[in-house]
Design a protein around this motif. Structure first.
Motif, PDB file in Angstrom:
ATOM      1  N   LEU A   4     -39.737  29.878  17.945  1.00  0.00           N
ATOM      2  CA  LEU A   4     -39.722  30.009  16.493  1.00  0.00           C
ATOM      3  C   LEU A   4     -39.772  31.483  16.097  1.00  0.00           C
ATOM      4  CD1 LEU A   4     -39.819  28.441  13.785  1.00  0.00           C
ATOM      5  CD2 LEU A   4     -42.310  28.636  13.899  1.00  0.00           C
ATOM      6  N   GLY A   5     -38.851  31.890  15.214  1.00  0.00           N
ATOM      7  CA  GLY A   5     -38.767  33.277  14.786  1.00  0.00           C
ATOM      8  C   GLY A   5     -37.703  34.070  15.511  1.00  0.00           C
ATOM      9  N   LYS A   6     -37.234  33.547  16.657  1.00  0.00           N
ATOM     10  CA  LYS A   6     -36.165  34.197  17.391  1.00  0.00           C
ATOM     11  C   LYS A   6     -34.812  33.690  16.887  1.00  0.00           C
ATOM     12  CE  LYS A   6     -39.075  36.353  20.052  1.00  0.00           C
ATOM     13  NZ  LYS A   6     -39.260  37.825  19.989  1.00  0.00           N
ATOM     14  N   LYS A   7     -33.719  34.335  17.298  1.00  0.00           N
ATOM     15  CA  LYS A   7     -32.383  33.951  16.843  1.00  0.00           C
ATOM     16  C   LYS A   7     -31.727  32.961  17.796  1.00  0.00           C
ATOM     17  CE  LYS A   7     -31.154  38.044  14.135  1.00  0.00           C
ATOM     18  NZ  LYS A   7     -30.162  39.134  13.936  1.00  0.00           N
ATOM     19  N   ILE A   8     -30.951  32.054  17.203  1.00  0.00           N
ATOM     20  CA  ILE A   8     -30.118  31.150  17.995  1.00  0.00           C
ATOM     21  C   ILE A   8     -28.764  31.830  18.166  1.00  0.00           C
ATOM     22  CG2 ILE A   8     -29.131  28.840  18.168  1.00  0.00           C
ATOM     23  CD1 ILE A   8     -31.176  27.896  16.128  1.00  0.00           C
ATOM     24  N   GLU A   9     -28.419  32.187  19.391  1.00  0.00           N
ATOM     25  CA  GLU A   9     -27.146  32.850  19.680  1.00  0.00           C
ATOM     26  C   GLU A   9     -26.132  31.789  20.123  1.00  0.00           C
ATOM     27  OE1 GLU A   9     -26.624  35.857  18.953  1.00  0.00           O
ATOM     28  OE2 GLU A   9     -28.646  36.687  18.744  1.00  0.00           O
ATOM     29  N   ILE A  10     -25.136  31.542  19.271  1.00  0.00           N
ATOM     30  CA  ILE A  10     -24.175  30.471  19.507  1.00  0.00           C
ATOM     31  C   ILE A  10     -22.837  31.080  19.928  1.00  0.00           C
ATOM     32  CG2 ILE A  10     -22.946  28.526  18.450  1.00  0.00           C
ATOM     33  CD1 ILE A  10     -25.345  28.342  16.495  1.00  0.00           C
ATOM     34  N   THR A  11     -22.260  30.594  21.029  1.00  0.00           N
ATOM     35  CA  THR A  11     -20.962  31.053  21.516  1.00  0.00           C
ATOM     36  C   THR A  11     -20.095  29.853  21.865  1.00  0.00           C
ATOM     37  OG1 THR A  11     -21.818  31.218  23.785  1.00  0.00           O
ATOM     38  CG2 THR A  11     -21.899  33.205  22.430  1.00  0.00           C
ATOM     39  N   GLY A  12     -18.781  30.051  21.794  1.00  0.00           N
ATOM     40  CA  GLY A  12     -17.865  28.963  22.095  1.00  0.00           C
ATOM     41  C   GLY A  12     -16.489  29.459  22.486  1.00  0.00           C
ATOM     42  N   THR A  13     -15.626  28.525  22.864  1.00  0.00           N
ATOM     43  CA  THR A  13     -14.265  28.816  23.316  1.00  0.00           C
ATOM     44  C   THR A  13     -13.284  27.938  22.557  1.00  0.00           C
ATOM     45  OG1 THR A  13     -15.117  29.321  25.512  1.00  0.00           O
ATOM     46  CG2 THR A  13     -12.752  28.929  25.331  1.00  0.00           C
ATOM     47  N   THR A  14     -12.085  28.467  22.309  1.00  0.00           N
ATOM     48  CA  THR A  14     -11.065  27.708  21.597  1.00  0.00           C
ATOM     49  C   THR A  14      -9.675  28.235  21.944  1.00  0.00           C
ATOM     50  OG1 THR A  14     -10.285  27.014  19.407  1.00  0.00           O
ATOM     51  CG2 THR A  14     -11.212  29.218  19.590  1.00  0.00           C
ATOM     52  N   ASN A  15      -8.671  27.379  21.737  1.00  0.00           N
ATOM     53  CA  ASN A  15      -7.288  27.847  21.892  1.00  0.00           C
ATOM     54  C   ASN A  15      -6.637  28.104  20.540  1.00  0.00           C
ATOM     55  OD1 ASN A  15      -6.990  25.230  20.980  1.00  0.00           O
ATOM     56  ND2 ASN A  15      -5.529  24.604  22.547  1.00  0.00           N
ATOM     57  N   ARG A  16      -7.446  28.092  19.480  1.00  0.00           N
ATOM     58  CA  ARG A  16      -6.921  28.444  18.173  1.00  0.00           C
ATOM     59  C   ARG A  16      -6.622  29.935  18.134  1.00  0.00           C
ATOM     60  NH1 ARG A  16      -7.269  24.922  14.112  1.00  0.00           N
ATOM     61  NH2 ARG A  16      -5.488  26.203  13.477  1.00  0.00           N
ATOM     62  N   GLN A  17      -5.683  30.322  17.295  1.00  0.00           N
ATOM     63  CA  GLN A  17      -5.233  31.707  17.266  1.00  0.00           C
ATOM     64  C   GLN A  17      -6.316  32.648  16.754  1.00  0.00           C
ATOM     65  OE1 GLN A  17      -1.932  30.989  14.566  1.00  0.00           O
ATOM     66  NE2 GLN A  17      -2.966  32.087  12.932  1.00  0.00           N
ATOM     67  N   VAL A  18      -6.157  33.928  17.085  1.00  0.00           N
ATOM     68  CA  VAL A  18      -7.114  34.950  16.665  1.00  0.00           C
ATOM     69  C   VAL A  18      -7.223  34.969  15.141  1.00  0.00           C
ATOM     70  CG1 VAL A  18      -7.562  37.434  16.659  1.00  0.00           C
ATOM     71  CG2 VAL A  18      -6.688  36.331  18.723  1.00  0.00           C
ATOM     72  N   ASP A  19      -8.447  35.186  14.652  1.00  0.00           N
ATOM     73  CA  ASP A  19      -8.793  35.245  13.227  1.00  0.00           C
ATOM     74  C   ASP A  19      -8.939  33.869  12.586  1.00  0.00           C
ATOM     75  OD1 ASP A  19      -8.846  38.007  13.296  1.00  0.00           O
ATOM     76  OD2 ASP A  19      -6.771  38.218  12.659  1.00  0.00           O
ATOM     77  N   THR A  20      -8.807  32.790  13.356  1.00  0.00           N
ATOM     78  CA  THR A  20      -9.092  31.465  12.814  1.00  0.00           C
ATOM     79  C   THR A  20     -10.577  31.374  12.489  1.00  0.00           C
ATOM     80  OG1 THR A  20      -7.315  30.426  14.075  1.00  0.00           O
ATOM     81  CG2 THR A  20      -9.074  28.988  13.304  1.00  0.00           C
TER      82      THR A  20
END
Length: 386
Positions: A230-246
């Motif tokens: 509690l109080g720390k940040k949730i660092e969320i990362t992911g992968t996609t084949n959608r084009q850049v800037d989506t």
């Protein structure tokens, strides 16, 4: 020649036209004429400076702006072809001319209905002075075939025609003199026809560059999340084949009544040199949240989603160090007996006659009454003397 009339010469520019030259080694020489004799004579004297240049047949390199593209997204084809003015680009669907290509109606529209090949898409691009070219955005429809597309980029050379055809229209050159239409040809057959009518023709200077691109259904994935204090940040990362800037919409919603829903955030898709596909990342602050389990969801807005969970834990309690030095006691604590030592002390002998007499209850009352009677007697004596 450079004719110096007493002025400083810093340099010069000269353009050598090579359109009518054949691939070979050429020597370029210069003579400088001074203000006074002797002059350098190009017909008699050796050059003041020279260099050799080798002319080769220029190649054609074409590459897509990405190795993959999701349905509904866009991409470009770029490359280099030195010394040429334009490039014709043909994309072939995985199932050949009869498939459903990047733009199924493109060939039909370009030929006014004469050529029906939905698996083919035709583009052209101009070449700049540096020999580089780039197409406009090529949109991939939502209902086209998925798989590996063949990209053929061609230039008809300095003669301005394809092969021996005396024709500068690539689609006409490809479709002429074939019993079956291009729409019935496989990818391999179309490539063989393309080479036969262009670069494989005897004496031609046509150029051909081949590339591929994978057309895929869109997807979004999320990396697993570790528990967060509690109080720390949730660092969320992911992968996609959608084009850049989506834009990827990321939500964090509690699974219990005591866990609130956090305000959604938007993550931008970026190209990642360390991975094959593109990536995205975003962080959420947990200072105003509660402990518990939360569901994290990533949504590209086109129906492609991914979810995972994260648990927010309470902060760890710090251990307390107890001091061994006793603190002063006050109040009731001072009246409490202290702990006896574990060892029994050796008894001491008390001197005779010092035996302690216990105080009996009410022992002090007779003394108080006697003092009161004595005081009364003194007062009566003083009164009689008067």
């Amino acid at each position: 020649c450079i004719r110096d009339r007493g002025l400083d010469v810093d340099g010069f520019d000269y353009t050598w036209q090579t359109e009518d030259k054949s691939p070979d080694s050429y020597k370029i020489a210069i003579w400088v004429e001074g203000p006074d004799p002797p002059f350098s004579d190009p017909f008699q004297d050796p050059p003041d400076a020279s260099l050799s240049v080798v002319l080769i047949r220029g190649g054609l390199i074409a590459t897509p702006s990405a190795d993959f593209v999701a349905l509904g997204d866009k991409f470009k084809i770029e490359g280099i072809v030195p010394g040429r003015e334009s490039v014709d680009i043909l994309t072939i669907a995985p199932d050949g001319g009869g498939g459903r290509g990047l733009d199924p109606n493109d060939i039909l529209d370009d030929t006014n209905g004469k050529l029906d090949a939905p698996g083919l898409t035709y583009e052209t691009a101009g070449v700049d002075t540096d020999g580089e070219f780039e197409t406009e955005d090529i949109t991939v429809g939502e209902d086209v075939d998925t798989g590996t597309y063949l990209i053929a980029a061609l230039n008809y050379g300095r003669d301005g025609v394809w092969g021996k055809s005396l024709n500068d229209n690539l689609l006409e050159v490809l479709s002429n003199e074939y019993a079956s239409p291009l729409g019935a040809k496989t990818t391999d057959q179309l490539l063989a026809i393309l080479k036969d009518r262009t670069i494989n023709a005897a004496g031609t200077d046509d150029l051909l560059g081949i590339a591929t691109i994978s057309v895929e259904k869109g997807f979004v994935t999320l990396d697993e999340l570790e528990d967060v204090l509690l109080g720390k940040k949730i660092e969320i990362t992911g992968t996609t084949n959608r084009q850049v800037d989506t834009s990827i919409i990321v939500t964090v919603e509690g699974l219990e009544e005591t866990t609130p829903k956090l305000k959604p955030k938007i993550a931008e898709v970026k190209e990642d040199d360390k991975t094959f596909y593109n990536t995205f990342s975003i962080s959420f602050d947990t200072t105003s949240t509660n402990i518990g389990t939360y569901e994290v969801t990533a949504d590209d807005g086109d129906g492609h989603t991914a979810s995972t969970t994260v648990t927010i834990l309470p902060l760890e309690e710090h251990s307390v160090t107890v001091s061994t030095t006793p603190s002063p006691k006050t109040g009731e604590e001072a009246e409490k007996p202290t702990a006896k030592p574990t060892t029994t002390p050796k008894p001491t002998e008390e001197p005779e006659g010092t035996e302690e007499t216990e105080e009996q209850p009410g022992f002090g009352m007779p003394l108080s009454i006697a003092g009161l009677l004595l005081a009364v007697a003194v007062l009566l004596r003083r009164r009689n003397k008067r």
